[in-house]
Design a protein around this motif. Structure first.
Motif, PDB file in Angstrom:
ATOM      1  N   CYS A   1       0.844  -1.183   0.000  1.00  0.00           N
ATOM      2  CA  CYS A   1       0.000   0.000   0.000  1.00  0.00           C
ATOM      3  C   CYS A   1       0.887   1.243   0.000  1.00  0.00           C
ATOM      4  N   MET A   2       0.269   2.401   0.188  1.00  0.00           N
ATOM      5  CA  MET A   2       0.987   3.670   0.226  1.00  0.00           C
ATOM      6  C   MET A   2       0.617   4.406   1.510  1.00  0.00           C
ATOM      7  N   THR A   3       1.553   5.226   1.975  1.00  0.00           N
ATOM      8  CA  THR A   3       1.248   6.063   3.129  1.00  0.00           C
ATOM      9  C   THR A   3       0.508   7.312   2.686  1.00  0.00           C
ATOM     10  N   ARG A   4      -0.309   7.851   3.580  1.00  0.00           N
ATOM     11  CA  ARG A   4      -0.883   9.180   3.381  1.00  0.00           C
ATOM     12  C   ARG A   4      -0.004  10.215   4.061  1.00  0.00           C
ATOM     13  N   ASN A   5       0.521   9.854   5.234  1.00  0.00           N
ATOM     14  CA  ASN A   5       1.453  10.717   5.939  1.00  0.00           C
ATOM     15  C   ASN A   5       2.388   9.857   6.769  1.00  0.00           C
ATOM     16  N   LEU A   6       3.466  10.490   7.212  1.00  0.00           N
ATOM     17  CA  LEU A   6       4.523   9.766   7.923  1.00  0.00           C
ATOM     18  C   LEU A   6       5.083  10.673   9.000  1.00  0.00           C
ATOM     19  N   SER A   7       5.319  10.109  10.179  1.00  0.00           N
ATOM     20  CA  SER A   7       5.932  10.870  11.262  1.00  0.00           C
ATOM     21  C   SER A   7       6.978   9.986  11.933  1.00  0.00           C
ATOM     22  N   ARG A   8       7.692  10.567  12.912  1.00  0.00           N
ATOM     23  CA  ARG A   8       8.691   9.797  13.632  1.00  0.00           C
ATOM     24  C   ARG A   8       8.056   8.695  14.468  1.00  0.00           C
TER      25      ARG A   8
ATOM     26  N   HIS B   1      11.319   3.111  -0.311  1.00  0.00           N
ATOM     27  CA  HIS B   1      11.321   4.395  -1.020  1.00  0.00           C
ATOM     28  C   HIS B   1      12.700   4.676  -1.586  1.00  0.00           C
ATOM     29  N   GLN B   2      12.809   4.674  -2.918  1.00  0.00           N
ATOM     30  CA  GLN B   2      14.043   5.028  -3.622  1.00  0.00           C
ATOM     31  C   GLN B   2      15.260   4.302  -3.048  1.00  0.00           C
ATOM     32  N   GLY B   3      15.142   3.007  -2.906  1.00  0.00           N
ATOM     33  CA  GLY B   3      16.253   2.201  -2.412  1.00  0.00           C
ATOM     34  C   GLY B   3      16.295   2.052  -0.905  1.00  0.00           C
ATOM     35  N   THR B   4      15.539   2.848  -0.193  1.00  0.00           N
ATOM     36  CA  THR B   4      15.471   2.743   1.266  1.00  0.00           C
ATOM     37  C   THR B   4      14.468   1.665   1.660  1.00  0.00           C
ATOM     38  N   ARG B   5      14.886   0.745   2.523  1.00  0.00           N
ATOM     39  CA  ARG B   5      13.986  -0.296   3.017  1.00  0.00           C
ATOM     40  C   ARG B   5      14.130  -0.336   4.541  1.00  0.00           C
ATOM     41  N   LEU B   6      13.041  -0.014   5.227  1.00  0.00           N
ATOM     42  CA  LEU B   6      13.050   0.038   6.684  1.00  0.00           C
ATOM     43  C   LEU B   6      11.986  -0.907   7.222  1.00  0.00           C
ATOM     44  N   ARG B   7      12.385  -1.788   8.122  1.00  0.00           N
ATOM     45  CA  ARG B   7      11.453  -2.773   8.680  1.00  0.00           C
ATOM     46  C   ARG B   7      11.183  -2.473  10.147  1.00  0.00           C
TER      47      ARG B   7
ATOM     48  N   GLN C   1      18.443   3.401  15.576  1.00  0.00           N
ATOM     49  CA  GLN C   1      18.802   3.325  14.157  1.00  0.00           C
ATOM     50  C   GLN C   1      17.581   3.510  13.271  1.00  0.00           C
ATOM     51  N   PHE C   2      16.467   2.889  13.652  1.00  0.00           N
ATOM     52  CA  PHE C   2      15.230   3.041  12.882  1.00  0.00           C
ATOM     53  C   PHE C   2      14.720   4.472  12.970  1.00  0.00           C
ATOM     54  N   ARG C   3      14.734   5.055  14.171  1.00  0.00           N
ATOM     55  CA  ARG C   3      14.264   6.426  14.339  1.00  0.00           C
ATOM     56  C   ARG C   3      15.093   7.396  13.493  1.00  0.00           C
ATOM     57  N   THR C   4      16.402   7.195  13.489  1.00  0.00           N
ATOM     58  CA  THR C   4      17.279   8.052  12.690  1.00  0.00           C
ATOM     59  C   THR C   4      16.987   7.904  11.204  1.00  0.00           C
ATOM     60  N   ALA C   5      16.761   6.666  10.763  1.00  0.00           N
ATOM     61  CA  ALA C   5      16.488   6.416   9.346  1.00  0.00           C
ATOM     62  C   ALA C   5      15.151   7.025   8.931  1.00  0.00           C
ATOM     63  N   ILE C   6      14.132   6.930   9.803  1.00  0.00           N
ATOM     64  CA  ILE C   6      12.828   7.526   9.495  1.00  0.00           C
ATOM     65  C   ILE C   6      12.962   9.030   9.405  1.00  0.00           C
ATOM     66  N   ARG C   7      13.721   9.631  10.321  1.00  0.00           N
ATOM     67  CA  ARG C   7      13.883  11.090  10.286  1.00  0.00           C
ATOM     68  C   ARG C   7      14.615  11.515   9.008  1.00  0.00           C
ATOM     69  N   ALA C   8      15.631  10.755   8.600  1.00  0.00           N
ATOM     70  CA  ALA C   8      16.356  11.065   7.363  1.00  0.00           C
ATOM     71  C   ALA C   8      15.422  10.967   6.156  1.00  0.00           C
ATOM     72  N   LEU C   9      14.545   9.977   6.153  1.00  0.00           N
ATOM     73  CA  LEU C   9      13.584   9.831   5.060  1.00  0.00           C
ATOM     74  C   LEU C   9      12.620  11.010   5.043  1.00  0.00           C
ATOM     75  N   MET C  10      12.149  11.432   6.209  1.00  0.00           N
ATOM     76  CA  MET C  10      11.239  12.567   6.281  1.00  0.00           C
ATOM     77  C   MET C  10      11.919  13.848   5.786  1.00  0.00           C
ATOM     78  N   ASP C  11      13.173  14.057   6.184  1.00  0.00           N
ATOM     79  CA  ASP C  11      13.908  15.235   5.722  1.00  0.00           C
ATOM     80  C   ASP C  11      14.049  15.220   4.205  1.00  0.00           C
ATOM     81  N   ALA C  12      14.309  14.024   3.642  1.00  0.00           N
ATOM     82  CA  ALA C  12      14.439  13.908   2.188  1.00  0.00           C
ATOM     83  C   ALA C  12      13.115  14.219   1.499  1.00  0.00           C
ATOM     84  N   LEU C  13      12.009  13.788   2.078  1.00  0.00           N
ATOM     85  CA  LEU C  13      10.695  14.063   1.496  1.00  0.00           C
ATOM     86  C   LEU C  13      10.382  15.553   1.529  1.00  0.00           C
ATOM     87  N   VAL C  14      10.722  16.212   2.643  1.00  0.00           N
ATOM     88  CA  VAL C  14      10.505  17.654   2.744  1.00  0.00           C
ATOM     89  C   VAL C  14      11.336  18.377   1.695  1.00  0.00           C
ATOM     90  N   ALA C  15      12.590  17.942   1.513  1.00  0.00           N
ATOM     91  CA  ALA C  15      13.456  18.570   0.519  1.00  0.00           C
ATOM     92  C   ALA C  15      12.902  18.380  -0.888  1.00  0.00           C
TER      93      ALA C  15
END
Length: 219
Positions: A26-33, A56-62, A85-99
């Motif tokens: 499926c797809m997300t509607r929104n994403l947070s930490r 997302h674009q090569g990123t795979r987080l479980r 590690q997961f929290r950091t990766a999610i935050r990096a993904l969110m920053d990339a989406l904002v950019a």
């Protein structure tokens, strides 16, 4: 101390849920930490734990997640038992989406005089009025701007996650006060920071929309 809200990025990111042992792409509607809303026809009662994989674009987080909301449109999920590690990766993904969203909105520098906006930021305070904003503000240069947020160049920058007040200088509301909007800092840039506007007023949004129309009409 200013209470920090959990940043929520509105974006469609691929995710594979595992519900009752069966995969549900499926797809997300929104994403947070702390979690996400997944658009899916699969249903699961609140309290149910599911597996998920963000793709997302090569990123795979479980991770594992708990269903906190079930609607006809999908499931609201809260991450559980995740590590730093997961929290950091999610935050990096969110920053990339904002950019990505800021880039899609188009650069806002070199606005023609008819659409130019001057802006500043300040810490939230109990006081109000022009004298307070004038003495306590930090002027910024606009790098990107839309009605949902923007990126700004400034030597003084708040921390990621901080709540600030963004000010449109030279524009006033019906009470004669400068147009302001609470905002949340979502990332740092090389020469400043980016924010998400929190409940901007109609006048605040209108000022930005008018400046954008004037800018891009002139190109």
């Amino acid at each position: 101390m200013v209470e920090r809200r959990d940043t929520r990025v509105t974006a469609g990111v691929g995710v594979i849920l595992t519900i009752d042992g069966k995969p549900a792409p499926c797809m997300t509607r929104n994403l947070s930490r702390g979690g996400m809303f997944a658009v899916t026809k699969r249903q699961a009662a609140p309290g149910t734990q599911v597996g998920l994989e963000v793709v997302h674009q090569g990123t795979r987080l479980r991770a594992r997640a708990e269903v906190v909301q079930q609607t006809p449109q999908g499931l609201g999920l809260r991450f559980v038992d995740v590590d730093d590690q997961f929290r950091t990766a999610i935050r990096a993904l969110m920053d990339a989406l904002v950019a990505e969203q800021a880039a899609q909105a188009g650069d806002f520098d070199d606005v023609d005089d008819g659409g130019r906006l001057e802006m500043a930021w300040a810490w939230p305070g109990q006081k109000s009025g022009w004298k307070f904003w004038k003495k306590s503000r930090y002027d910024v240069a606009i790098a990107n701007l839309n009605v949902d947020g923007g990126a700004f160049k400034c030597a003084e920058r708040p921390g990621v996650g901080d709540a600030v007040v963004m000010i449109i200088l030279g524009k006033k509301d019906d009470a004669g006060q400068p147009l302001t909007c609470q905002a949340e800092v979502v990332r740092h840039t090389d020469d400043g920071f980016a924010v998400r506007f929190v409940t901007p007023s109609i006048d605040f949004r209108r000022a930005i929309a008018e400046a954008r129309r004037a800018k891009f009409k002139s190109k």
